[in-house]
Design a protein around this motif. Structure first.
Motif, PDB file in Angstrom:
ATOM      1  N   VAL A 161       0.885  -1.299  -0.033  1.00 23.68           N
ATOM      2  CA  VAL A 161      -0.021   0.073  -0.052  1.00 23.68           C
ATOM      3  C   VAL A 161       0.705   1.290   0.012  1.00 23.68           C
ATOM      4  O   VAL A 161       0.577   2.381  -0.790  1.00 23.68           O
ATOM      5  N   ALA A 162       2.038   1.168   0.867  1.00 25.24           N
ATOM      6  CA  ALA A 162       2.903   2.170   0.860  1.00 25.24           C
ATOM      7  C   ALA A 162       3.401   2.603  -0.542  1.00 25.24           C
ATOM      8  O   ALA A 162       3.367   3.832  -0.765  1.00 25.24           O
ATOM      9  N   LEU A 163       3.915   1.559  -1.164  1.00 24.29           N
ATOM     10  CA  LEU A 163       4.577   1.764  -2.370  1.00 24.29           C
ATOM     11  C   LEU A 163       3.613   2.298  -3.434  1.00 24.29           C
ATOM     12  O   LEU A 163       3.984   3.208  -4.414  1.00 24.29           O
ATOM     13  N   ILE A 188      -5.090  -6.826  13.120  1.00 25.52           N
ATOM     14  CA  ILE A 188      -3.789  -6.354  12.895  1.00 25.52           C
ATOM     15  C   ILE A 188      -3.361  -6.164  11.504  1.00 25.52           C
ATOM     16  O   ILE A 188      -2.661  -4.890  11.273  1.00 25.52           O
ATOM     17  N   ILE A 189      -3.305  -6.996  10.658  1.00 23.47           N
ATOM     18  CA  ILE A 189      -3.079  -6.640   9.464  1.00 23.47           C
ATOM     19  C   ILE A 189      -3.996  -5.318   8.804  1.00 23.47           C
ATOM     20  O   ILE A 189      -3.396  -4.533   7.876  1.00 23.47           O
ATOM     21  N   HIS A 190      -5.412  -5.309   9.020  1.00 16.92           N
ATOM     22  CA  HIS A 190      -6.149  -4.056   8.524  1.00 16.92           C
ATOM     23  C   HIS A 190      -5.474  -2.866   9.104  1.00 16.92           C
ATOM     24  O   HIS A 190      -5.518  -1.712   8.421  1.00 16.92           O
ATOM     25  N   ILE A 191      -5.381  -2.789  10.497  1.00 21.73           N
ATOM     26  CA  ILE A 191      -4.582  -1.450  10.864  1.00 21.73           C
ATOM     27  C   ILE A 191      -3.295  -1.210  10.292  1.00 21.73           C
ATOM     28  O   ILE A 191      -3.278  -0.126   9.986  1.00 21.73           O
ATOM     29  N   LEU A 192      -2.491  -2.093  10.377  1.00 21.76           N
ATOM     30  CA  LEU A 192      -1.345  -1.840   9.628  1.00 21.76           C
ATOM     31  C   LEU A 192      -1.344  -1.340   8.214  1.00 21.76           C
ATOM     32  O   LEU A 192      -0.865  -0.334   7.773  1.00 21.76           O
ATOM     33  N   THR A 193      -2.109  -1.857   7.381  1.00 26.67           N
ATOM     34  CA  THR A 193      -2.480  -1.518   6.074  1.00 26.67           C
ATOM     35  C   THR A 193      -3.058  -0.236   5.868  1.00 26.67           C
ATOM     36  O   THR A 193      -2.596   0.663   5.118  1.00 26.67           O
ATOM     37  N   PHE A 194      -4.141   0.032   6.775  1.00 29.57           N
ATOM     38  CA  PHE A 194      -4.709   1.252   6.646  1.00 29.57           C
ATOM     39  C   PHE A 194      -3.863   2.380   7.434  1.00 29.57           C
ATOM     40  O   PHE A 194      -3.610   3.651   6.460  1.00 29.57           O
ATOM     41  N   ALA A 195      -3.023   2.129   8.290  1.00 28.73           N
ATOM     42  CA  ALA A 195      -2.150   3.036   8.700  1.00 28.73           C
ATOM     43  C   ALA A 195      -1.047   3.468   7.738  1.00 28.73           C
ATOM     44  O   ALA A 195      -0.656   4.595   7.630  1.00 28.73           O
ATOM     45  N   SER A 196      -0.615   2.538   7.170  1.00 30.53           N
ATOM     46  CA  SER A 196       0.315   2.754   6.096  1.00 30.53           C
ATOM     47  C   SER A 196      -0.090   3.377   4.970  1.00 30.53           C
ATOM     48  O   SER A 196       0.365   4.472   4.469  1.00 30.53           O
ATOM     49  N   GLY A 197      -1.160   3.228   4.469  1.00 26.50           N
ATOM     50  CA  GLY A 197      -1.931   3.949   3.409  1.00 26.50           C
ATOM     51  C   GLY A 197      -2.077   5.428   3.993  1.00 26.50           C
ATOM     52  O   GLY A 197      -1.888   6.438   3.197  1.00 26.50           O
TER      53      GLY A 197
END
Lengths: 269, 295
Positions: free
Chosen positions: A28-30, A133-142
């Protein structure tokens, strides 16, 4: 629920959860950092998209790329996200019950006063924690990378992006429901994995075919994936409530049946 | 304390357990003996409430095990026959988890047992040898000080020294009034601890006997070397069951009649006595045959 079991189960599955979570976050960051470039050339890209076959556009969930949400929905949530989270949900569901029964370690977990129902509830909690956890990491990264790289006021819509993640979480909450149910039904880990994977892949395939072949669009009604259209969420055309309620219901039914079946069945431990 | 009534469970393969019944009294150590695949583990699975009886019933402390699974398990220390822990944990974290699930408040007993078995708890479980894993299992089973122990092949993988430590532990707990059901495929492994023994074969209980009675039924073979050839011939005439091996050595089968054996042998000059190690299978076969013949 047993707190001791929950803690160790989170520890045992830590690597699995974090490798998928970090993988998803990095992707997502990329993609987010690439958005400003796309945005600058939006006009040309939109012109190019016109010449794409409509079926392909539908299959990939391309609505338009004019906002960040639409862009990230098409670039990640419409395709790779489904694969990554699908694999994670099935693998962890099978690991949490069927594998322990298959390997025999469930005999130890069941040798104490902790009941079968409590063990199942704990494993459900681990599964949901992993998804969260996965969704929080993904959302936070985006969110963080959008803040850093995008002209925020122009295109980043916090609510749209949040909804894409939330409904996605609920989709995998539902997939986790039937995967865990399958996990409680089998003595053999491999059989459980094949069935849960097979069903999920069939759902995905049905959705894809329905999108590409417009004439048989109706078969998409038989797939869970038709209820998750990140592109439409981004453009505000999706029926969020309907999708969410169906996902929650399927999940809850799956988890309740898991508890019930695991309580009643003969275990060869 | 433990009651198994007409327990039957037949698998689709036709194997299983058939009409198994026995009782274990409080404070008793009960041995459950049989070859591999004879139904020992299946019986224990019923006692733990992992399987529902197709017919019959298992009761522990007067509670039906299937109906009251977690309540019954409260007081049980169960050592599964198959050693399989969770991947990726150290001995310590596994013991912590199990202690938490057992609801054990005191760490003292656990420390004592770790000391007793000389276990290095920092080692990841997947790097442990079979015997070390078995130690982790035994400590898990004993650390919450239950009243009843169900042990499935408890000494498998342990070296002779640790086997002795384990046997002493069982005797110590027995002295404290604890109840044991120990399954094994090897009589020597459990004969020092057991009061009574049930022998199971192909899912059916063949016999339940007092350990002393079983000893007297057990046939033992001695090889005796004499100094003189005449003595060998003299002994061949005696009432013992004797075979001649060579000019100086004979083989004598003894089954409970040790007094007679010693009285007769004491008359001669003997250079060596050795006992054949009889496998359990051998003892069993012998025993089964006798059972079938007797009315």
């Amino acid at each position: 629920m047993s707190l001791s079991l929950y803690k160790q189960m989170m520890k045992v599955n830590f690597k699995l959860i974090f490798s998928f979570g970090v993988g998803s976050a990095i992707y997502v960051a990329l993609m987010t950092t690439l958005f400003p470039m796309i945005e600058d050339n939006m006009q040309q890209i939109d012109e190019m998209l016109v010449i794409f076959p409509e079926a392909l556009m539908r299959a990939l969930g391309f609505e338009s790329l004019s906002t960040y949400s639409q862009y990230i929905a098409a670039e990640y949530y419409g395709l790779f996200y489904l694969f990554i989270l699908g694999v994670f949900t099935i693998v962890i569901s099978i690991h949490l019950i069927a594998r322990l029964v298959d390997q025999g370690s469930m005999a130890y977990l069941l040798s104490t006063r902790v009941s079968r129902a409590q063990i199942t509830v704990t494993q459900i909690a681990v599964l949901i924690s992993g998804l969260l956890i996965i969704h929080i990491l993904t959302f936070a990264s985006g969110y963080i990378f959008a803040e850093l790289t995008i002209d925020y006021e122009n295109s980043f819509a916090f609510l749209d992006f949040f909804q894409i993640n939330l409904v996605g979480f609920l989709l995998f909450f539902a997939i986790g429901g039937y995967s865990l149910l399958i996990s409680t039904l089998f003595n053999d880990e491999k059989n459980a994995f094949s069935l849960a994977g097979g069903i999920t892949f069939a759902f995905y395939g049905i959705d894809m075919i329905g999108k590409i072949v417009v004439d048989i669009d109706w078969i998409r009604n038989f797939s869970l994936f038709s209820l998750y259209e990140p592109g439409k969420i981004a453009s505000g055309d999706a029926n969020l409530w309907l999708s969410s309620i169906i996902f929650i219901l399927i999940g809850i039914i799956g988890y309740l049946l898991s508890i019930f079946i695991f309580k009643k069945r003969n275990l060869l431990l | 304390m433990i009651i198994i009534k007409n327990l039957t469970h037949v698998f689709s393969t036709g194997k299983g357990i058939f009409d198994v019944s026995f009782k274990v009294e409080k404070g008793e150590v009960f041995g459950f003996l049989g070859p591999n695949g004879s139904g020992k583990t299946t019986t224990l699975r019923h006692l733990m409430g992992y399987m529902k009886p197709q017919s019959g019933q298992t009761l522990i402390n007067n509670l039906d095990v299937w109906e009251n699974q977690s309540k019954v398990r409260h007081n049980i220390g169960y050592l599964p026959g198959e050693i399989s822990f969770l991947d990726g944990l150290t001995g310590e974290s596994f013991l912590n988890m199990m202690a938490g699930m057992q609801g054990a408040s005191s760490k003292a007993r656990r420390e004592e047992l770790i000391e007793l078995f000389q276990l290095d708890i920092k080692t990841p479980i997947r790097k442990m040898s079979k015997g070390t894993k078995q130690k982790v299992g035994i400590i898990t089973t004993f650390m919450h000080d239950p009243d009843i122990y169900l042990l499935d092949e408890p000494t498998s993988g342990l070296d002779p020294l640790m086997q002795k430590v384990f046997i002493d532990l069982v005797l110590e707990e027995k002295a404290r009034g604890k109840t044991f059901l120990i399954s094994s495929h090897s009589l020597p492994e459990i004969e020092r601890t057991c009061d009574r023994i049930a022998i199971i074969k192909e899912g059916k209980i063949v016999t339940i006997k007092d350990i002393h009675e079983l000893h007297s039924l057990q046939r033992k073979t001695f090889n005796v070397t004499f100094a003189k050839k005449e003595d060998v011939n003299a002994l061949l005439e005696s009432e013992l069951s004797v075979w001649k091996i060579d000019d100086f050595i004979i083989q004598i089968d003894i089954q409970g009649n040790y007094d007679k054996f010693l009285t007769i042998l004491s008359k001669y000059h003997i250079k060596n006595i050795s006992m054949d190690d009889m496998s359990l299978e051998h003892t069993f076969m012998d025993y089964y045959k006798r059972e079938e013949v007797s009315p």
